[in-house]
Design a protein around this motif. Structure first.
Motif, PDB file in Angstrom:
ATOM      1  N   ILE A  23      27.046  34.479 -21.324  1.00 35.85           N
ATOM      2  CA  ILE A  23      27.140  33.188 -20.645  1.00 35.85           C
ATOM      3  C   ILE A  23      25.787  32.493 -20.563  1.00 35.85           C
ATOM      4  N   PHE A  24      24.798  33.202 -19.998  1.00 33.80           N
ATOM      5  CA  PHE A  24      23.548  32.519 -19.674  1.00 33.80           C
ATOM      6  C   PHE A  24      22.693  32.237 -20.903  1.00 33.80           C
ATOM      7  N   VAL A  25      22.773  33.096 -21.935  1.00 30.70           N
ATOM      8  CA  VAL A  25      21.912  32.898 -23.090  1.00 30.70           C
ATOM      9  C   VAL A  25      22.687  32.324 -24.278  1.00 30.70           C
ATOM     10  N   GLN A  26      23.861  32.922 -24.601  1.00 32.79           N
ATOM     11  CA  GLN A  26      24.590  32.440 -25.768  1.00 32.79           C
ATOM     12  C   GLN A  26      25.523  31.278 -25.462  1.00 32.79           C
ATOM     13  N   VAL A  27      25.814  31.047 -24.149  1.00 30.88           N
ATOM     14  CA  VAL A  27      26.720  29.980 -23.728  1.00 30.88           C
ATOM     15  C   VAL A  27      28.056  30.054 -24.472  1.00 30.88           C
ATOM     16  N   SER A 187      27.084  24.779 -10.416  1.00 32.30           N
ATOM     17  CA  SER A 187      26.445  26.086 -10.251  1.00 32.30           C
ATOM     18  C   SER A 187      26.080  26.693 -11.597  1.00 32.30           C
ATOM     19  N   LEU A 188      26.913  26.481 -12.632  1.00 30.23           N
ATOM     20  CA  LEU A 188      26.528  27.006 -13.949  1.00 30.23           C
ATOM     21  C   LEU A 188      25.281  26.293 -14.453  1.00 30.23           C
ATOM     22  N   GLY A 189      25.222  24.970 -14.228  1.00 33.60           N
ATOM     23  CA  GLY A 189      24.034  24.216 -14.615  1.00 33.60           C
ATOM     24  C   GLY A 189      22.800  24.755 -13.923  1.00 33.60           C
ATOM     25  N   ALA A 190      22.932  25.073 -12.625  1.00 25.33           N
ATOM     26  CA  ALA A 190      21.795  25.583 -11.866  1.00 25.33           C
ATOM     27  C   ALA A 190      21.341  26.941 -12.388  1.00 25.33           C
ATOM     28  N   TRP A 191      22.306  27.826 -12.721  1.00 25.65           N
ATOM     29  CA  TRP A 191      21.930  29.138 -13.260  1.00 25.65           C
ATOM     30  C   TRP A 191      21.214  28.989 -14.589  1.00 25.65           C
ATOM     31  N   LEU A 192      21.707  28.079 -15.448  1.00 23.76           N
ATOM     32  CA  LEU A 192      21.057  27.877 -16.748  1.00 23.76           C
ATOM     33  C   LEU A 192      19.640  27.352 -16.554  1.00 23.76           C
ATOM     34  N   LEU A 193      19.495  26.496 -15.546  1.00 25.15           N
ATOM     35  CA  LEU A 193      18.177  25.943 -15.205  1.00 25.15           C
ATOM     36  C   LEU A 193      17.222  27.073 -14.867  1.00 25.15           C
ATOM     37  N   LEU A 194      17.707  28.003 -14.043  1.00 24.37           N
ATOM     38  CA  LEU A 194      16.894  29.141 -13.617  1.00 24.37           C
ATOM     39  C   LEU A 194      16.471  29.969 -14.828  1.00 24.37           C
ATOM     40  N   PHE A 195      17.445  30.211 -15.748  1.00 28.26           N
ATOM     41  CA  PHE A 195      17.128  31.017 -16.923  1.00 28.26           C
ATOM     42  C   PHE A 195      16.123  30.305 -17.824  1.00 28.26           C
ATOM     43  N   ASN A 196      16.294  28.988 -18.002  1.00 28.20           N
ATOM     44  CA  ASN A 196      15.343  28.230 -18.816  1.00 28.20           C
ATOM     45  C   ASN A 196      13.954  28.297 -18.213  1.00 28.20           C
TER      46      ASN A 196
ATOM     47  N   LEU B 161      17.627   9.044 -24.592  1.00 25.91           N
ATOM     48  CA  LEU B 161      16.492   8.121 -24.479  1.00 25.91           C
ATOM     49  C   LEU B 161      15.749   8.319 -23.169  1.00 25.91           C
ATOM     50  N   ALA B 162      16.381   9.004 -22.213  1.00 21.53           N
ATOM     51  CA  ALA B 162      15.778   9.143 -20.894  1.00 21.53           C
ATOM     52  C   ALA B 162      14.691  10.216 -20.912  1.00 21.53           C
ATOM     53  N   ASP B 163      13.804  10.124 -19.938  1.00 23.70           N
ATOM     54  CA  ASP B 163      12.683  11.052 -19.858  1.00 23.70           C
ATOM     55  C   ASP B 163      13.045  12.207 -18.920  1.00 23.70           C
ATOM     56  N   THR B 164      13.688  13.255 -19.475  1.00 27.27           N
ATOM     57  CA  THR B 164      14.092  14.386 -18.644  1.00 27.27           C
ATOM     58  C   THR B 164      13.070  15.516 -18.763  1.00 27.27           C
ATOM     59  N   PRO B 165      12.882  16.309 -17.698  1.00 26.48           N
ATOM     60  CA  PRO B 165      11.959  17.436 -17.773  1.00 26.48           C
ATOM     61  C   PRO B 165      12.404  18.438 -18.838  1.00 26.48           C
ATOM     62  N   ALA B 166      11.442  19.178 -19.409  1.00 29.77           N
ATOM     63  CA  ALA B 166      11.741  20.047 -20.550  1.00 29.77           C
ATOM     64  C   ALA B 166      12.779  21.111 -20.217  1.00 29.77           C
ATOM     65  N   ILE B 167      12.745  21.676 -18.992  1.00 26.91           N
ATOM     66  CA  ILE B 167      13.619  22.815 -18.742  1.00 26.91           C
ATOM     67  C   ILE B 167      15.077  22.419 -18.538  1.00 26.91           C
ATOM     68  N   VAL B 168      15.380  21.174 -18.223  1.00 29.24           N
ATOM     69  CA  VAL B 168      16.797  20.826 -18.050  1.00 29.24           C
ATOM     70  C   VAL B 168      17.426  20.349 -19.347  1.00 29.24           C
ATOM     71  N   ARG B 169      16.629  20.147 -20.406  1.00 29.81           N
ATOM     72  CA  ARG B 169      17.195  19.644 -21.659  1.00 29.81           C
ATOM     73  C   ARG B 169      18.190  20.636 -22.234  1.00 29.81           C
ATOM     74  N   THR B 171      21.911  22.379 -22.512  1.00 32.65           N
ATOM     75  CA  THR B 171      23.181  22.571 -21.826  1.00 32.65           C
ATOM     76  C   THR B 171      23.106  22.270 -20.337  1.00 32.65           C
ATOM     77  N   ALA B 172      21.961  22.604 -19.704  1.00 32.94           N
ATOM     78  CA  ALA B 172      21.882  22.480 -18.246  1.00 32.94           C
ATOM     79  C   ALA B 172      22.175  21.053 -17.787  1.00 32.94           C
ATOM     80  N   ILE B 173      21.525  20.061 -18.416  1.00 34.14           N
ATOM     81  CA  ILE B 173      21.716  18.686 -17.964  1.00 34.14           C
ATOM     82  C   ILE B 173      23.130  18.204 -18.266  1.00 34.14           C
ATOM     83  N   VAL B 174      23.700  18.670 -19.389  1.00 30.30           N
ATOM     84  CA  VAL B 174      25.069  18.266 -19.739  1.00 30.30           C
ATOM     85  C   VAL B 174      26.044  18.776 -18.679  1.00 30.30           C
TER      86      VAL B 174
END
Lengths: 213, 193
Positions: A23-27, A187-196, B161-169, B171-174
């Protein structure tokens, strides 16, 4: 590089848990990950059912790998997976009707979980039974772990409970939105954020270590 | 259940219980193909068509399995029918419209593993819809899928086109955007009742 067999087989097992977490790495396999994780119990049941199907179908695919013609392999994998999913569905129905109702159509939808077909195609069809088993078990447990992470956050914030026990005091005002579909995405977005963030931090540290050398 | 009006079934499947944003079905193409507006629209069209055909087939199979008293074969036969429908559609389009075939490209075979299609067949069976209701349900689900995909693609084209921080680019932002979209679609609750 350590090539002794015992180390290799632990490596097959561990990679699914963390480094290549489905989930977190391969999505992969997002649909069940979002749909049934509104409580920890559902997440555990879904994770274990998927692990069972993954292990059984990986072992069968790997033992039949020299018999299945290349042209029809995907269709044969899907048939094998569908058979085990039917078994899992009837088993869950037998032990708990309530659980079966909570998970609903999503047990049957394990068939189209890209994770299982992906592992059958990418790993089980090229390896012997024992590595295929280890790989499937690792991936399955990694999937379950990720589901529990998601379900834990959503149940704790959205309902104030964990596994049905009250965690916060009586006056806690639950964020219902976390139980609703939107909360799953958040919450999935937040977890991915943490991993990134962890990945980029590690890269920065590695770079700093190289520069100072 | 079988007395629901056709407009209710359509609106319910398309907006109120949108397959992508409320049931989480078909998340993989939703995340994968929603980069460009054009491809999103075509993908939506192809999925709607396969949904329509496989929903009709699923209705027939369900009836047949009841006659044979073999409901445990349901899942296996549904997935086989969906896979062969996709194959058939692919051959059909290739023969009659090579231009459309080239435009859809890799997305056609990928529809087989789209959980929205199998989900639709299963939901329609468990809700006990009759033939006409099943067709409207499939149409609604397809339209809902297309709407979600197209809205998402529109947002993502702007987001590039938006200026998003590198770590949310990526899947996370989607996923965050999808969460907000999902909340928006909750506003449709109660519509069409």
């Amino acid at each position: 590089m350590n090539t002794d067999p015992a180390h290799l087989s632990t490596n097959e097992f561990i990679k699914g848990l963390w480094r290549e977490n489905p989930i977190f790495v391969q999505v992969l396999g997002m649909c069940p990950a979002l749909a049934v994780t509104n409580s920890v119990i559902n997440a555990i049941a879904m994770g274990l059912a998927t692990t069972f199907v993954l292990i059984m179908s990986s072992m069968l695919v790997s033992s039949l790998r020299s018999f299945i013609p290349r042209q029809v392999r995907i269709a044969s994998y899907i048939l094998i997976i569908a058979t085990f999913v039917t078994v899992a569905e009837y088993f869950i129905q037998a032990i708990s009707i309530e659980l079966h109702k909570n998970l609903g159509a999503f047990i049957a939808l394990i068939v189209v979980n890209c994770l299982i077909l992906g592992r059958a195609e990418a790993f089980a069809s090229k390896n012997t039974i024992w590595p295929a088993f280890l790989d499937a078990a690792g991936m399955g447990l990694g999937f379950t772990f990720a589901l529990i992470c998601l379900g834990g956050v959503r149940e704790l914030i959205g309902n104030g409970t964990l596994l049905g026990y009250m965690i916060f005091s009586e006056n806690y005002q639950p964020w219902i939105v976390m139980i609703l579909p939107g909360g799953g995405f958040f919450s999935l977005g937040a977890w991915l954020l943490l991993f990134n963030w962890m990945k980029s931090r590690k890269e920065r540290l590695n770079l700093a270590a190289e520069n100072s050398r | 259940m079988a007395t629901e009006s056709l407009t209710y079934i359509f609106i319910n499947a398309a907006l109120v219980n949108n397959f992508v944003l409320a049931y989480f079905l078909g998340i993989c193409p939703f995340l994968g193909v929603s980069g460009k507006y054009e491809t999103a629209l075509r993908m939506g069209g192809a999925v709607t068509f396969v949904m329509l055909v496989s929903s009709m087939c699923a209705y027939g199979i369900h009836w047949l399995l009841l006659q044979l008293d073999a409901p445990y074969l349901q899942l296996i036969s549904y997935i086989v029918v969906i896979a062969s429908t996709v194959q058939l559609v692919e051959m059909f389009i290739k023969k009659f419209s090579p231009a459309l075939f080239r435009a859809l490209g890799i997305f056609l075979p990928l529809i087989t593993t789209n959980c929205a299609i199998l989900g639709l067949a299963l939901f329609q069976t468990s809700k006990g819809y009759n033939f006409v209701q099943a067709i409207f349900y499939a149409l609604g689900a397809g339209v809902g899928f297309t709407i979600a995909l197209v809205i998402m693609a529109g947002i993502r084209e702007e987001l590039d086109l938006a200026d998003t921080p590198a770590i949310v680019r990526g899947t996370a932002i989607v996923l965050m955007v999808a969460g907000i979209l999902s909340l928006t679609f909750m506003g449709f609750a109660g519509l069409g009742g």
